[in-house]
Enzyme design. Structure first.
Site, mmCIF file in Angstrom:
data_model
loop_
_atom_site.group_PDB
_atom_site.id
_atom_site.type_symbol
_atom_site.label_atom_id
_atom_site.label_comp_id
_atom_site.label_asym_id
_atom_site.label_seq_id
_atom_site.Cartn_x
_atom_site.Cartn_y
_atom_site.Cartn_z
ATOM 1 N N TYR A 222 6.001 2.375 8.156
ATOM 2 C CA TYR A 222 6.666 1.088 8.174
ATOM 3 C C TYR A 222 7.456 0.622 7.039
ATOM 4 C CZ TYR A 222 6.737 -4.083 8.303
ATOM 5 O OH TYR A 222 7.019 -5.464 8.343
ATOM 6 N N TYR B 220 10.332 -3.390 14.179
ATOM 7 C CA TYR B 220 8.991 -2.515 14.638
ATOM 8 C C TYR B 220 8.024 -3.064 13.723
ATOM 9 C CZ TYR B 220 5.926 1.206 15.819
ATOM 10 O OH TYR B 220 4.939 1.941 16.129
ATOM 11 N N ASP C 273 7.419 -6.820 1.597
ATOM 12 C CA ASP C 273 6.807 -6.510 0.425
ATOM 13 C C ASP C 273 6.269 -4.971 0.663
ATOM 14 O OD1 ASP C 273 4.857 -7.524 2.124
ATOM 15 O OD2 ASP C 273 3.389 -7.609 0.449
ATOM 16 N N GLN D 262 6.928 -14.063 15.746
ATOM 17 C CA GLN D 262 6.118 -14.906 15.288
ATOM 18 C C GLN D 262 7.300 -15.846 14.374
ATOM 19 O OE1 GLN D 262 2.533 -15.776 12.082
ATOM 20 N NE2 GLN D 262 3.427 -13.806 11.742
ATOM 21 N N ASP E 293 18.655 -5.408 22.786
ATOM 22 C CA ASP E 293 17.987 -4.387 21.778
ATOM 23 C C ASP E 293 18.752 -4.021 20.732
ATOM 24 O OD1 ASP E 293 16.908 -2.045 20.851
ATOM 25 O OD2 ASP E 293 16.862 -1.125 22.858
HETATM 26 N N1 LIG Z 1 4.355 -10.904 9.841
HETATM 27 C C1 LIG Z 1 4.341 -10.693 8.691
HETATM 28 O O1 LIG Z 1 3.310 -10.923 7.681
HETATM 29 C C2 LIG Z 1 5.505 -10.246 7.975
HETATM 30 C C3 LIG Z 1 5.409 -9.788 6.533
HETATM 31 C C4 LIG Z 1 6.732 -9.199 5.905
HETATM 32 C C5 LIG Z 1 7.733 -9.232 6.610
HETATM 33 N N2 LIG Z 1 7.759 -9.458 7.766
HETATM 34 C C6 LIG Z 1 9.049 -9.141 8.581
HETATM 35 O O2 LIG Z 1 9.372 -10.549 9.100
HETATM 36 C C7 LIG Z 1 10.278 -10.247 10.421
HETATM 37 C C8 LIG Z 1 9.713 -11.176 11.275
HETATM 38 O O3 LIG Z 1 8.281 -10.647 11.467
HETATM 39 P P1 LIG Z 1 7.342 -11.319 12.666
HETATM 40 O O4 LIG Z 1 5.969 -11.332 12.097
HETATM 41 O O5 LIG Z 1 7.959 -12.429 13.406
HETATM 42 O O6 LIG Z 1 7.247 -10.218 13.684
HETATM 43 P P2 LIG Z 1 7.071 -9.895 15.327
HETATM 44 O O7 LIG Z 1 6.139 -11.208 15.618
HETATM 45 O O8 LIG Z 1 6.481 -8.740 15.359
HETATM 46 O O9 LIG Z 1 8.284 -10.014 16.049
HETATM 47 C C9 LIG Z 1 9.347 -9.093 15.919
HETATM 48 C C10 LIG Z 1 10.077 -9.083 17.019
HETATM 49 O O10 LIG Z 1 10.963 -8.144 17.082
HETATM 50 C C11 LIG Z 1 11.428 -7.717 18.319
HETATM 51 N N3 LIG Z 1 11.657 -6.613 18.430
HETATM 52 C C12 LIG Z 1 10.965 -5.289 18.462
HETATM 53 N N4 LIG Z 1 11.809 -4.230 18.728
HETATM 54 C C13 LIG Z 1 13.105 -4.711 19.179
HETATM 55 C C14 LIG Z 1 14.232 -4.170 19.376
HETATM 56 N N5 LIG Z 1 14.606 -2.806 19.403
HETATM 57 N N6 LIG Z 1 15.464 -4.917 19.380
HETATM 58 C C15 LIG Z 1 15.416 -6.210 19.397
HETATM 59 N N7 LIG Z 1 14.191 -6.809 18.994
HETATM 60 C C16 LIG Z 1 13.014 -6.276 18.938
HETATM 61 C C17 LIG Z 1 10.086 -8.197 19.245
HETATM 62 O O11 LIG Z 1 10.685 -8.742 20.289
HETATM 63 P P3 LIG Z 1 9.841 -8.256 21.857
HETATM 64 O O12 LIG Z 1 8.775 -9.130 21.838
HETATM 65 O O13 LIG Z 1 10.912 -8.706 22.971
HETATM 66 O O14 LIG Z 1 9.885 -6.823 21.679
HETATM 67 C C18 LIG Z 1 9.376 -9.144 18.625
HETATM 68 O O15 LIG Z 1 9.421 -10.477 19.023
HETATM 69 C C19 LIG Z 1 10.184 -8.642 10.520
HETATM 70 O O16 LIG Z 1 11.565 -8.253 9.927
HETATM 71 C C20 LIG Z 1 8.937 -8.247 9.661
HETATM 72 O O17 LIG Z 1 9.174 -7.004 9.349
HETATM 73 C C21 LIG Z 1 6.845 -10.013 8.590
#
Ligand SMILES: NC(=O)c1ccc[n+]([C@@H]2O[C@H](COP(=O)([O-])OP(=O)(O)OC[C@H]3O[C@@H](n4cnc5c(N)ncnc54)[C@H](OP(=O)(O)O)[C@@H]3O)[C@@H](O)[C@H]2O)c1
Length: 198
Positions: A125, A62, A102, A13, A37
């Site tokens: 998580y 993750y 958070d 995202q 990876d």
């Molecule tokens: N979404 C939220 O509301 C939220 C809230 C707080 C914090 N965050 C943090 O913000 C960051 C971005 O979140 P997001 O919403 O964009 O997450 P997301 O949409 O789930 O994207 C995470 C990406 O990480 C990749 N990934 C997973 N395992 C991996 C690995 N072993 N090596 C390399 N890449 C890997 C995935 O790639 P593939 O698709 O290729 O597997 C996926 O595209 C994360 O650190 C998350 O913890 C998000």
């Protein structure tokens, strides 16, 4: 010197929106988990040698919060061991921007959290993300760690889109009213992260 950003999680995202910023004078190299990876030390070494990044943005994680309760090992591998490899393998003069959450807090505080508040994750998580922060802070204390929350954007699965979808389908919605958060524009965060590099 031109900025060169390596973006891990480039097709998630936030990663997609970072790509959409298309910053002038910055070369952005985005990777998915197949091409890079975060748990693979050799891939770290190869990519950093080839691309000589000036910044690495780690938007990979993750992120399956509920599933992490039964996949503890995998959650820690990606969210804690991965950032440790990043810190070890990356060039020492390369800026690191790491996304966290958070969920490192227990949510009991009645006022907004501040960076130095005591962490106390209540989920696997959250614990795995906190472990990743700690590894980075130890190995690369100059890293920038951004704790974001409740990301929303037009395209991805997120709370805002789920609510909009349900509102279109139903007359009435029953939603918990005891959870508080700060919905954060993923596009706004993407721009901020990239602006930080220029
Ligand atoms: N979404 C939220 O509301 C939220 C809230 C707080 C914090 N965050 C943090 O913000 C960051 C971005 O979140 P997001 O919403 O964009 O997450 P997301 O949409 O789930 O994207 C995470 C990406 O990480 C990749 N990934 C997973 N395992 C991996 C690995 N072993 N090596 C390399 N890449 C890997 C995935 O790639 P593939 O698709 O290729 O597997 C996926 O595209 C994360 O650190 C998350 O913890 C998000």
């Amino acid at each position: 010197m031109h900025e060169r950003i390596v973006l891990l999680g480039g097709y998630g995202q936030l990663g997609n929106l970072i790509q959409e910023t298309q910053p002038a004078d910055i070369k952005l190299y985005a990777f998915n988990s197949t091409d890079f990876d975060i748990c693979n030390l050799d891939q770290h070494k190869l990519v950093y040698k080839d691309l000589a990044p000036t910044t690495i943005i780690n938007a990979s994680a993750y992120t399956q919060v509920d599933q992490a309760e039964t996949e503890q090992e995998r959650a820690f591998e990606v969210n804690a061991h991965g950032p440790a490899l990043l810190a070890e393998a990356s060039p020492k003069d390369c800026r690191i921007i790491h996304l966290s959450t958070d969920f490192v807090f227990d949510g009991e505080k009645q006022t907004p959290y501040k960076p130095n508040d005591i962490t106390a994750p209540v989920s696997i998580y959250g614990a795995s993300k906190l472990a990743g922060e700690e590894k980075l802070s130890t190995l690369r204390p100059d890293s920038t760690i951004i704790r974001t929350a409740w990301l929303y954007s037009a395209e991805s699965k997120n709370f805002m889109n789920t609510m909009l979808m349900l509102m279109a389908e139903r007359e009435e919605l029953a939603i918990v009213n005891d959870q508080f958060g700060t919905p954060t524009s993923a596009a706004g965060l993407a721009w901020s992260a990239v602006a930080f590099c220029s």
